[in-house]
Design a protein around this motif. Structure first.
Motif, short mmCIF file in Angstrom:
data_model
loop_
_atom_site.label_atom_id
_atom_site.label_comp_id
_atom_site.label_asym_id
_atom_site.label_seq_id
_atom_site.Cartn_x
_atom_site.Cartn_y
_atom_site.Cartn_z
N TYR A 257 0.84 -1.18 0.00
CA TYR A 257 0.00 0.00 0.00
C TYR A 257 0.89 1.25 0.00
O TYR A 257 2.10 1.18 0.26
CB TYR A 257 -0.88 0.06 1.25
N ASN A 325 1.71 -4.07 5.48
CA ASN A 325 0.24 -4.07 5.41
C ASN A 325 -0.40 -5.42 5.66
O ASN A 325 -1.62 -5.56 5.50
CB ASN A 325 -0.19 -3.57 4.03
N TYR A 328 -3.64 -5.66 7.75
CA TYR A 328 -4.65 -4.63 7.52
C TYR A 328 -6.03 -5.23 7.25
O TYR A 328 -7.03 -4.82 7.84
CB TYR A 328 -4.23 -3.74 6.35
N ARG A 336 -6.19 -0.83 11.69
CA ARG A 336 -6.03 -0.24 10.36
C ARG A 336 -5.55 1.20 10.45
O ARG A 336 -4.72 1.65 9.65
CB ARG A 336 -7.36 -0.31 9.60
N ILE A 339 -1.90 1.21 10.98
CA ILE A 339 -1.18 0.88 9.75
C ILE A 339 -1.19 2.07 8.80
O ILE A 339 -0.17 2.38 8.16
CB ILE A 339 -1.79 -0.37 9.10
N HIS A 343 2.04 4.21 7.35
CA HIS A 343 2.28 4.53 5.95
C HIS A 343 2.44 6.04 5.73
O HIS A 343 3.22 6.47 4.87
CB HIS A 343 1.14 3.99 5.07
N VAL A 390 -5.33 1.40 -0.71
CA VAL A 390 -5.49 -0.02 -0.40
C VAL A 390 -5.61 -0.75 -1.73
O VAL A 390 -6.70 -0.85 -2.31
CB VAL A 390 -6.72 -0.26 0.50
#
Length: 533
Positions: A257, A325, A328, A336, A339, A343, A390
């Motif tokens: 991602y 990921n 996730y 989530r 995560i 990112h 995603v």
């Protein structure tokens, strides 16, 4: 511009409930409204459009002739918007398109009056207008209760409940999320990760060792250990040991991602990129060692991609956080969010690293220092995109699975509800140390393929599992096929087709599985959908 928001706690009844504010969700809701149905679109955020309005503005339309219906209309509205000279604030329209003539498939089609390069805030404004025109009600900042959020009567969804307590009753539901939460909580079969090649007799699925990280042509690998030359010090973060994994075997890992950042080199609109509070230099140690081996490497294309967008902005790609990921898809909202925050730190950290770390060659630091976040984008989120890209999460297991063989044209899927146009494409999945001690990237593939139809059977569940749900994003496809289908214009096409089928099932008082395909096809064609290549 705002859209009506429902705030009371009473149950609301609709013909069609679209769960998920992605581009597929928007077109599904608009189509349902245009077909005279009462419809609600539930957005998990304060926005609509998913990544289409959140930085992914260099749209992957390699075959614009195959994009029809509301998807084409959306890009035509963008075209009309940018015909106005007043929208070009710091560059000329003709000069801009001349600069990208060999990129993003030329960015526009004058004969079709379509444009697929744009600014994020413009795209969201257009989508909000389309929703308003269609009479769609939108619930913002609502999420499905993942514990008790779906009430079914036998194989029919009766109502869904949000975390806030808001209840929505509908005749047909459409799960248009990237994650497939409604589908999963409704008891529909699904999978995630990579299939084995043997599952569908494919060649691009499963574990796929790729090139050496370093100097591939010389067989020189970046040292993968925290302390160079010392395996006892442990591997650098997000690097895994290859314990003899068989190529083509299944696992639960997915392609990486990222955030698609909007950058600008316009001093009047540029916001400096700051070092994130959670900056971890070890995340970029592999890159630092790669630059040590190859200091002449160019910034663009090799390290990041800066695709020009209107008004001296970019769609910035290849900020992929490889290997970060995996948890996730099945994670809680809180997991989530962590995560996603990881990112964000990685994306900003990589850009700061490239502009400031003394180990980065001077020519890269100088070029990177010219860029900053665009002050007039994502103004409610610190100029940072609101949607994580995603690329892949859950995939439904319906009566029909789209596979590599459909992508290559070896098989033709029946009951087309739109064309997939992009090639077989998967970003890196992991970084591994092979049994010879070389650091390798893993999981990517790229192969040119023809346009091909996507089956109606692949966006509807098995009837015994749910008879009033459609799934245009997390559809039934192998990992390989999904890597081709997953493009935003195709999501829009499939979202419109899903809503059309939903409306017809209501009119005919039948399950979504029993909608006659010839009836569905006729309406899709009349609404401008393109069903065959």
């Amino acid at each position: 511009m705002t859209i009506g928001v429902l705030n009371d706690m009473n149950a609301r009844e609709y013909d069609i409930c679209v769960y998920g504010e992605t581009s597929a969700g928007v077109t599904a809701a608009v189509q349902a409204g245009r077909m005279g149905k009462s419809v609600v679109l539930i957005s998990n955020s304060a926005h609509v459009g998913g990544t289409t309005t959140s930085g992914l503005t260099a749209t992957d339309i390699n075959s614009h002739l195959s994009i029809g219906g509301l998807s084409r209309e959306f890009y035509q509205r963008i075209y009309r918007y940018y015909l106005d000279a007043a929208t070009w604030k710091n560059q000329e329209r003709d000069a801009y398109f001349q600069s990208i003539v060999k990129r993003v498939f030329k960015g526009k089609s004058d004969p079709l009056k379509m444009q697929w390069v744009y600014e994020s805030h413009v795209a969201e404004q257009i989508m909000r207008t389309m929703l308003l025109e269609a009479g769609v009600r939108v619930l913002f900042n609502e999420r499905l209760d993942l514990e008790n959020g779906v009430v079914k009567k036998e194989n029919t969804i009766h109502k869904i409940t949000m975390e806030s307590g808001e209840e929505i009753t509908a005749k047909v539901f459409i799960d248009a999320t990237y994650e497939g939460d409604l589908m999963a909580k409704a008891g529909v079969s699904y999978t995630y990760g990579r299939d084995a090649n043997s599952d569908y007799n494919e060649t691009y699925n499963g574990y796929r060792p790729n090139e050496i990280v370093g100097l591939e042509e010389k067989g020189i690998s970046v040292d993968p250990y925290r302390v160079k030359g010392d395996p006892a010090s442990g591997l650098l973060p997000f690097i895994e040991a290859d314990a003899g994994t068989v190529p083509g075997s299944a696992d639960k890992r997915m392609q990486s991602y990222c955030y698609r950042l909007t950058l600008t080199d316009d001093p009047a609109n540029r916001v400096p990129i700051r070092k994130p509070e959670n900056y971890d230099p070890l995340w970029f140690e592999v890159l630092a060692r790669q630059l040590e081996l190859d200091p002449a490497i160019p910034l663009r294309k090799k390290l990041i991609t800066l695709t020009p967008m209107p008004n001296r902005k970019t769609d910035t790609n290849h900020l992929d956080f490889v290997g970060a990921n995996y948890s996730y898809t099945e994670g809680s909202y809180e997991e989530r969010e962590k995560i996603a925050a990881l990112h964000k730190d990685y994306a900003l950290g990589k850009l700061w690293f490239l502009a400031n770390d003394p180990r980065v060659p001077e020519h890269i630091r100088e070029e990177m220092s010219e860029w900053g976040l665009a002050r007039d984008e994502f103004v409610d989120n610190g100029n940072f995109p609101h949607q994580l890209y995603v690329r892949e999460a859950r995939r439904m297991l319906s009566d029909y699975v789209m596979t590599e063989h459909h992508c290559t044209g070896e098989e033709i899927a029946p009951e087309s509800v739109g064309l997939a146009t992009y090639w077989l494409d998967c970003h890196y999945v992991s970084m591994v140390v092979d049994q010879e001690g070389n650091l390798r990237k893993e999981g990517t593939y790229w192969m040119n393929t023809p346009n091909y139809p996507v089956s109606y059977k692949s966006i509807r569940p098995k009837e015994k599992e749910c008879d009033n749900l459609l799934v245009p994003v997390c559809l039934s496809a192998s990992h390989v096929a999904f890597g081709s289908i997953r493009m935003e214009p195709v999501y829009m096409v499939l979202g419109q087709s899903a809503a059309t089928a939903a409306a017809l099932s209501i009119d005919r008082e039948c399950s979504v599985q029993d909608v006659p395909y010839e009836v569905l096809k006729s309406r899709l064609v009349s609404d401008g959908q393109i069903l065959k290549r």
